[in-house]
Motif scaffolding. Sequence first.
Motif, PDB file in Angstrom:
ATOM      1  N   ASP A 197       0.831  -1.210   0.000  1.00 37.79           N
ATOM      2  CA  ASP A 197       0.000   0.000   0.000  1.00 37.79           C
ATOM      3  C   ASP A 197       0.864   1.259   0.000  1.00 37.79           C
ATOM      4  N   ALA A 198       1.913   1.258   0.812  1.00 34.05           N
ATOM      5  CA  ALA A 198       2.786   2.440   0.885  1.00 34.05           C
ATOM      6  C   ALA A 198       3.523   2.649  -0.431  1.00 34.05           C
ATOM      7  N   ALA A 199       3.940   1.570  -1.076  1.00 37.66           N
ATOM      8  CA  ALA A 199       4.641   1.689  -2.357  1.00 37.66           C
ATOM      9  C   ALA A 199       3.752   2.374  -3.387  1.00 37.66           C
ATOM     10  N   ALA A 200       2.476   1.988  -3.410  1.00 35.84           N
ATOM     11  CA  ALA A 200       1.550   2.636  -4.339  1.00 35.84           C
ATOM     12  C   ALA A 200       1.308   4.093  -3.945  1.00 35.84           C
ATOM     13  N   GLN A 201       1.166   4.351  -2.654  1.00 39.28           N
ATOM     14  CA  GLN A 201       0.899   5.711  -2.179  1.00 39.28           C
ATOM     15  C   GLN A 201       2.041   6.661  -2.520  1.00 39.28           C
ATOM     16  N   TYR A 202       3.277   6.216  -2.322  1.00 36.05           N
ATOM     17  CA  TYR A 202       4.443   7.069  -2.577  1.00 36.05           C
ATOM     18  C   TYR A 202       5.014   6.862  -3.977  1.00 36.05           C
ATOM     19  N   ARG A 203       4.295   6.105  -4.800  1.00 32.49           N
ATOM     20  CA  ARG A 203       4.669   5.879  -6.192  1.00 32.49           C
ATOM     21  C   ARG A 203       6.104   5.347  -6.297  1.00 32.49           C
ATOM     22  N   PHE A 204       6.403   4.406  -5.408  1.00 29.33           N
ATOM     23  CA  PHE A 204       7.667   3.666  -5.427  1.00 29.33           C
ATOM     24  C   PHE A 204       8.886   4.579  -5.229  1.00 29.33           C
ATOM     25  N   ASP A 205       8.701   5.659  -4.523  1.00 30.95           N
ATOM     26  CA  ASP A 205       9.823   6.524  -4.138  1.00 30.95           C
ATOM     27  C   ASP A 205      10.586   5.787  -3.038  1.00 30.95           C
ATOM     28  N   ILE A 206      11.728   5.224  -3.376  1.00 31.53           N
ATOM     29  CA  ILE A 206      12.433   4.352  -2.431  1.00 31.53           C
ATOM     30  C   ILE A 206      12.953   5.119  -1.213  1.00 31.53           C
ATOM     31  N   GLU A 207      13.248   6.402  -1.372  1.00 28.98           N
ATOM     32  CA  GLU A 207      13.696   7.184  -0.220  1.00 28.98           C
ATOM     33  C   GLU A 207      12.561   7.417   0.766  1.00 28.98           C
ATOM     34  N   GLU A 208      11.359   7.674   0.260  1.00 28.07           N
ATOM     35  CA  GLU A 208      10.200   7.835   1.141  1.00 28.07           C
ATOM     36  C   GLU A 208       9.862   6.519   1.833  1.00 28.07           C
ATOM     37  N   LEU A 209       9.930   5.417   1.101  1.00 25.19           N
ATOM     38  CA  LEU A 209       9.645   4.119   1.693  1.00 25.19           C
ATOM     39  C   LEU A 209      10.668   3.770   2.773  1.00 25.19           C
ATOM     40  N   ALA A 210      11.921   4.131   2.543  1.00 31.37           N
ATOM     41  CA  ALA A 210      12.957   3.902   3.550  1.00 31.37           C
ATOM     42  C   ALA A 210      12.652   4.699   4.825  1.00 31.37           C
ATOM     43  N   ARG A 211      12.167   5.926   4.642  1.00 29.43           N
ATOM     44  CA  ARG A 211      11.831   6.762   5.803  1.00 29.43           C
ATOM     45  C   ARG A 211      10.654   6.156   6.576  1.00 29.43           C
ATOM     46  N   VAL A 212       9.594   5.771   5.870  1.00 29.63           N
ATOM     47  CA  VAL A 212       8.384   5.262   6.520  1.00 29.63           C
ATOM     48  C   VAL A 212       8.668   3.987   7.306  1.00 29.63           C
ATOM     49  N   PHE A 213       9.461   3.079   6.737  1.00 33.88           N
ATOM     50  CA  PHE A 213       9.669   1.766   7.354  1.00 33.88           C
ATOM     51  C   PHE A 213      10.985   1.675   8.135  1.00 33.88           C
TER      52      PHE A 213
END
Length: 470
Positions: free
Chosen positions: A283-299
Motif C-alpha cells: 500500500d505504501a509503495a503505491a501511495q508514494y509511487r515507489f519513491d524508495i527514499e520515502e519508503l525507507a523513511r516510513v519503514f
Amino acid sequence: MAPKKVFAGARLRALRAQHSLTQAELATRLDISASYVNQLESNQRPLTASVMVALAQSFNLDLSSLTSDASDRLVVDLREALADPVFGDAVPNLQELKTVATSAPDVARAVLALYGAYRKTTETLAGMDAALARDPQSNVQTAYEEVRDFFHYADNYIDPLDRAAENLADALGEIGPDRLRRLIQHCAERHNMRVVLAAPTHGDRMTEFDRNSRELWINAHLEPSSQFFQIAAVLCGLEQAALLESLLDAAAFQAPEARPIARMGLANYFAGALQMPYRAFLDAAAQYRFDIEELARVFGASLEQVAHRLSTMQRPRERGVPFFFARVDAAGTITKRHSATALQFARFGGACPLWNVHQAFEAHGQIIRQLAETPDGKQYLCLAWSHEKRLGGYRGVTRRYAYALGCEITHAGKLIYADDLDLTKAPFDPIGISCRICERRNCPQRSVPPLAAGISVPPDRRSVVPYEIG
C-alpha cells in the motif's frame, strides 16, 4: 494484437500430482474430457479462459500464476549454457528452448546443473580455480549457487515465511520509529532474550548470540535499520524453527553447506518481511509511487532493504510491480541478484558495462536513471545508486556497493521516477545480459565475442573492437 496463447502443461501436471489426481479425475473437476486434459498437459492445446477460471475455482489458484511466463528465466539460463562451444553446432533455437522450459522444466534444470558441474570441473582441470581446489571448503561456491537457484526459481518469494513475518509485524503494532524498541521488548518477554548494543570486539562482527545466557550482542555501529534487521533474523531462528526445517527439507540441497547458507538466507528473508510487512508495504509503495527514499523513511529501512523487498512482492492475488534488483561491488561482480521480470542476470561472468549501475559509483549520493533495451526488445526503466557501509570509525570496515532496481517500461508510469520522461520518444540505451551471449554485433564495449557466433579479423580495417561478429 491477438491475445497470447497460454501453454501450461508442466504446471497442470504438477498441480494434478500435488492433489493425487488422475487425468480422468481432473477432467471431472474441470468439466472437460480426459482426452482434452491429456492434450493440455502435452501442450498440444492452450488453456482457454473457461478452463483457467475452472482451475482457479477448483484449486483456489491465482489466475496470474497460470498466465505468467515463469519459464523466461529458464530460457535465459539455457541459452547462456548452450552457447558454450562444447555443444558445437547442435544448439537449439529459441523456440525449442521455450518448448523445453515450458514442457519439461525439470529436464531444463538438470541440464543447467550438469553444465554447472562441467564448468567447475573444466576450470579446475585448467588450473583456473587451483587455489580454491586446494581449500578444504572448495565446494562452498557450489553451495552458494545452489541456494541462489533455490530463491531464483521461487521468484524470490517464500509465502509461509512472509505471512509469518506479517503476523508478527501486526503483533508488534504500528510502524514507526519506536518499532526497534518494541522488537527488543518482544525478545525479552517472549524468549527471555537480552539485546545488548555495544562496540565490537572484532571489526567486522555484526551480531553474536549466546544461546546459554540468551544474550544477543549487536554492533552499536550499525544503523538502526540494520540493528532491527539483525535482531529479526535471529528471532526467526527461535520462532520459526519448524517452518525453516520444513522449507529446507523440501529444498533437498545436494551440497552439505547449502543448508546452513539457505537457513541464513531464509532468516534474512523473514527479517526483511518483518521490517516491511507485505500488505502495508504494498500500500505504501503505491501511495508514494515507489519513491524508495520515502519508503525507507516510513519503514525505517535502508535503500538496499527497500529495493530488495520490492523484488519480492509476488504474493498470489496480491502481486506488486515486478522489479529486478542487483547489488554490484567495485569490481563489477554481482553479489545479489533477484528478478521478477523477464530480465535475468548472467549466471557466469559479469554484468553489461553499458548498464547504469556501473556509473553509480561516480554519482555517489544520487539516484540515476536509465531507459534501457535488451536484445529481446524488452524495455526497462533502471535506477541505480551507490552506498558505503561502514562499521566503526576511521579504521572501521568499509564496503562499497552500487545497486540497481528496475521494471519493464509498461509499469514505469506507476513510478515517480518516470514523471518527467517522455517514454514514447526518449532513446533507449542498448544493454545485454552478458557479453558471452549478447547478440549485438556493433557494441563498442564488448569484452569477449559471443560464444554462439563466429568472428573474423579483417586485415585492412580496424575498429574499437578488434574483430567482427558473424
